[in-house]
Design a protein around this motif. Structure first.
Motif, short mmCIF file in Angstrom:
data_model
loop_
_atom_site.label_atom_id
_atom_site.label_comp_id
_atom_site.label_asym_id
_atom_site.label_seq_id
_atom_site.Cartn_x
_atom_site.Cartn_y
_atom_site.Cartn_z
N GLY A 1 -5.49 11.13 -9.30
CA GLY A 1 -4.31 10.40 -8.81
C GLY A 1 -3.43 10.07 -10.00
N GLU B 1 1.63 10.31 -10.83
CA GLU B 1 2.71 9.30 -10.75
C GLU B 1 2.17 7.93 -11.13
OE1 GLU B 1 5.74 10.20 -9.93
OE2 GLU B 1 5.32 12.18 -9.07
N ILE C 1 0.73 4.35 -11.68
CA ILE C 1 -0.37 3.76 -12.46
C ILE C 1 -1.27 4.85 -13.05
CG2 ILE C 1 -2.47 2.35 -12.28
CD1 ILE C 1 -1.00 0.79 -9.98
N ASP D 1 -6.57 17.36 -3.75
CA ASP D 1 -6.35 16.37 -2.68
C ASP D 1 -7.67 15.61 -2.51
OD1 ASP D 1 -6.17 15.00 -0.28
OD2 ASP D 1 -5.11 16.62 0.75
N VAL D 2 -7.66 14.31 -2.75
CA VAL D 2 -8.92 13.55 -2.73
C VAL D 2 -9.55 13.46 -1.35
CG1 VAL D 2 -8.40 12.15 -4.78
CG2 VAL D 2 -7.78 11.28 -2.48
N ASN E 1 -8.06 6.71 -8.73
CA ASN E 1 -6.84 5.91 -8.59
C ASN E 1 -5.96 6.34 -7.41
OD1 ASN E 1 -4.52 4.19 -9.81
ND2 ASN E 1 -3.64 6.26 -9.73
N ARG F 1 -5.55 8.66 8.01
CA ARG F 1 -4.89 9.05 6.76
C ARG F 1 -5.19 8.02 5.66
NH1 ARG F 1 -3.37 12.48 3.50
NH2 ARG F 1 -1.78 11.89 2.05
N VAL G 1 -7.65 8.73 2.37
CA VAL G 1 -7.18 8.77 0.97
C VAL G 1 -7.79 7.61 0.19
CG1 VAL G 1 -5.17 8.65 -0.56
CG2 VAL G 1 -4.99 9.88 1.63
N THR H 1 -9.36 2.08 -8.33
CA THR H 1 -8.18 1.23 -8.16
C THR H 1 -8.19 0.61 -6.77
OG1 THR H 1 -6.94 2.68 -9.64
CG2 THR H 1 -5.68 1.11 -8.34
N ALA H 2 -8.41 -0.70 -6.75
CA ALA H 2 -8.32 -1.46 -5.49
C ALA H 2 -6.91 -2.05 -5.44
CB ALA H 2 -9.40 -2.53 -5.45
N TYR I 1 -4.17 -0.94 4.93
CA TYR I 1 -4.19 -0.83 3.47
C TYR I 1 -5.09 -1.92 2.90
CZ TYR I 1 -2.43 -0.63 -1.35
OH TYR I 1 -2.33 -0.53 -2.71
N GLY J 1 -1.65 -6.54 -8.63
CA GLY J 1 -0.66 -7.13 -7.73
C GLY J 1 0.47 -6.12 -7.59
N PRO J 2 1.67 -6.56 -7.23
CA PRO J 2 2.77 -5.60 -7.07
C PRO J 2 3.14 -4.93 -8.39
CG PRO J 2 3.55 -7.87 -6.87
CD PRO J 2 2.07 -7.94 -6.91
N VAL J 3 3.20 -3.58 -8.34
CA VAL J 3 3.49 -2.79 -9.54
C VAL J 3 4.74 -1.94 -9.27
CG1 VAL J 3 2.51 -1.22 -11.25
CG2 VAL J 3 0.98 -2.60 -9.83
N LEU K 1 4.99 3.83 -4.86
CA LEU K 1 4.20 3.33 -3.73
C LEU K 1 4.72 1.98 -3.24
CD1 LEU K 1 0.39 3.49 -3.21
CD2 LEU K 1 1.52 1.27 -3.08
N ARG L 1 8.17 2.34 -1.56
CA ARG L 1 8.08 2.97 -0.23
C ARG L 1 7.46 2.01 0.77
NH1 ARG L 1 5.98 7.18 -3.42
NH2 ARG L 1 3.88 6.65 -2.74
N1 NAD Z 1 2.14 -0.13 -6.77
C1 NAD Z 1 1.51 -1.20 -6.38
O1 NAD Z 1 2.12 -2.25 -6.14
C2 NAD Z 1 0.00 -1.19 -6.25
C3 NAD Z 1 -0.64 -2.42 -6.11
C4 NAD Z 1 -2.02 -2.45 -5.98
C5 NAD Z 1 -2.74 -1.27 -5.97
N2 NAD Z 1 -2.08 -0.08 -6.09
C6 NAD Z 1 -2.90 1.13 -6.05
O2 NAD Z 1 -2.72 1.84 -7.26
C7 NAD Z 1 -3.00 3.22 -7.03
C8 NAD Z 1 -1.87 4.03 -7.61
O3 NAD Z 1 -0.70 3.76 -6.90
P1 NAD Z 1 0.77 3.74 -7.54
O4 NAD Z 1 1.36 2.43 -7.24
O5 NAD Z 1 0.72 4.25 -8.91
O6 NAD Z 1 1.47 4.78 -6.55
P2 NAD Z 1 2.20 6.17 -6.76
O7 NAD Z 1 2.66 6.58 -5.42
O8 NAD Z 1 3.17 6.07 -7.87
O9 NAD Z 1 1.00 7.09 -7.24
C9 NAD Z 1 -0.05 7.41 -6.37
C10 NAD Z 1 -0.78 8.59 -6.93
O10 NAD Z 1 -1.83 8.96 -6.04
C11 NAD Z 1 -1.70 10.32 -5.74
N3 NAD Z 1 -2.22 10.65 -4.42
C12 NAD Z 1 -1.83 10.16 -3.22
N4 NAD Z 1 -2.53 10.76 -2.23
C13 NAD Z 1 -3.36 11.63 -2.84
C14 NAD Z 1 -4.32 12.55 -2.37
N5 NAD Z 1 -4.58 12.72 -1.06
N6 NAD Z 1 -5.00 13.29 -3.27
C15 NAD Z 1 -4.76 13.18 -4.60
N7 NAD Z 1 -3.85 12.33 -5.11
C16 NAD Z 1 -3.16 11.57 -4.23
C17 NAD Z 1 -0.22 10.61 -5.84
O11 NAD Z 1 0.04 11.98 -5.99
C18 NAD Z 1 0.15 9.79 -7.08
O12 NAD Z 1 -0.16 10.48 -8.26
C19 NAD Z 1 -3.19 3.38 -5.53
O13 NAD Z 1 -4.58 3.41 -5.24
C20 NAD Z 1 -2.56 2.13 -4.98
O14 NAD Z 1 -3.08 1.78 -3.72
C21 NAD Z 1 -0.74 -0.02 -6.23
#
Ligand code: NAD
Length: 256
Positions: A17, A20, A22, A68-69, A95, A115, A119, A146-147, A161, A192-194, A198, A201
């Motif tokens: 993951g 993009e 994190i 694809d995970v 992640n 879905r 994932v 990554t939770a 979620y 928290g919010p990053v 994601l 969206r």
């Molecule tokens: N952004 C936030 O506020 C936030 C907060 C808490 C936790 N998270 C978690 O952090 C992690 C990363 O999210 P992010 O915010 O960087 O989002 P992001 O959308 O920028 O990145 C998500 C990554 O996961 C990959 N991904 C999604 N579905 C996939 C699949 N089926 N197979 C392989 N790769 C897949 C995407 O291609 C991307 O690289 C996630 O687990 C998300 O739930 C995000």
């Protein structure tokens, strides 16, 4: 503190993951700490550009594989290829995640449920399933899943979620107990919010980012690099006695 404890030179980090947000920041942070990086995830063009960015810095090696995970065969192939390429995987980060649809729990569809769980939960389990045998065979390692802060404190309108992230925390703790005497540490981060695609969206058209920032005790959302640094630390020898832990990185959001 001895700074060599956070030096990952000569080690290999697998980030799933990683294309993009994190995950991408985490791959770059591992490289900055001296680790070779095997990155995997969706989006070949972004994956190749990450591979190139790490390689061109000239310090460490990098490789990318699209995966694809939700497909166990993809995750298995990633672990096998990372091991073939670099010999040993010292650190693995599960992640990949998806935001699902914003709205009341009773309006979610069966497809939404499948879905999201496929994932966010099954994907992490696929990672563990194939990373653990490799680490057992090679004398140990560290895994970070990554939770989310939503896995500690549920959030209305993102129930599936939140549930998936509670499950990731449970999975992490149970795996940590199973592996505690095998030199494999398993932890998770709960951001928290990053500021990533994601988050934008997830709340688009429903909640302003400024409102979310205001709800955080520190008064802002985080940048992906702030989560990445914690993930790298959890995988380093500086965290040698930390396992089964959920590290909240949330500006104080889940304190109250
Ligand atoms: N952004 C936030 O506020 C936030 C907060 C808490 C936790 N998270 C978690 O952090 C992690 C990363 O999210 P992010 O915010 O960087 O989002 P992001 O959308 O920028 O990145 C998500 C990554 O996961 C990959 N991904 C999604 N579905 C996939 C699949 N089926 N197979 C392989 N790769 C897949 C995407 O291609 C991307 O690289 C996630 O687990 C998300 O739930 C995000």
């Amino acid at each position: 503190m001895n700074s060599t404890l956070q030096d990952l030179s000569g080690r290999t980090a697998l980030v799933i993951g990683a294309t993009e947000g994190i995950g991408r920041a985490t791959a770059l942070a591992f490289a900055a700490a001296g680790a070779n990086v095997f990155a995997a995830g969706l989006g070949a063009a972004r994956g190749r550009s990450l591979e190139e960015e790490i390689r061109s810095a000239g310090r460490v090696q990098a490789a990318f594989m699209e995966a694809d995970v939700t497909r166990e065969a993809d995750v298995q192939a990633v672990v096998e290829e990372a091991a073939r390429r670099f010999g040993r995987i010292h650190a693995a980060v599960n992640n990949a995640g998806t935001e699902g649809r914003f709205g009341p729990v009773h309006e979610a569809t069966t497809e939404d449920f499948d879905r999201l769980i496929n994932v966010n939960l099954r994907g992490v389990w696929h990672g563990l399933k194939h990373q653990i045998p490799h680490m057992l065979a090679h004398g140990g390692g560290a895994i970070v899943n990554t939770a989310s802060s939503a896995g500690i404190q549920p959030i209305a309108n993102i129930a599936l979620y939140s549930a998936s992230k509670h499950a990731v925390i449970g999975l992490t703790k149970a795996a940590a107990l199973e592996l505690a005497r095998s030199n494999i540490r398993v932890n998770c981060v709960a951001p928290g919010p990053v500021n990533t695609g994601l988050l934008h969206r997830m709340v688009a058209g429903n909640v302003e980012i400024s409102t979310i920032a205001e709800s955080v005790p520190m008064g802002r959302i985080s940048e992906p690099e702030e989560i990445a640094r914690a993930i790298v630390w959890l995988c380093s020898d500086a965290a040698s006695y930390v396992t089964g832990h959920t590290l909240a990185i949330d500006g104080g959001l889940t304190v109250g």
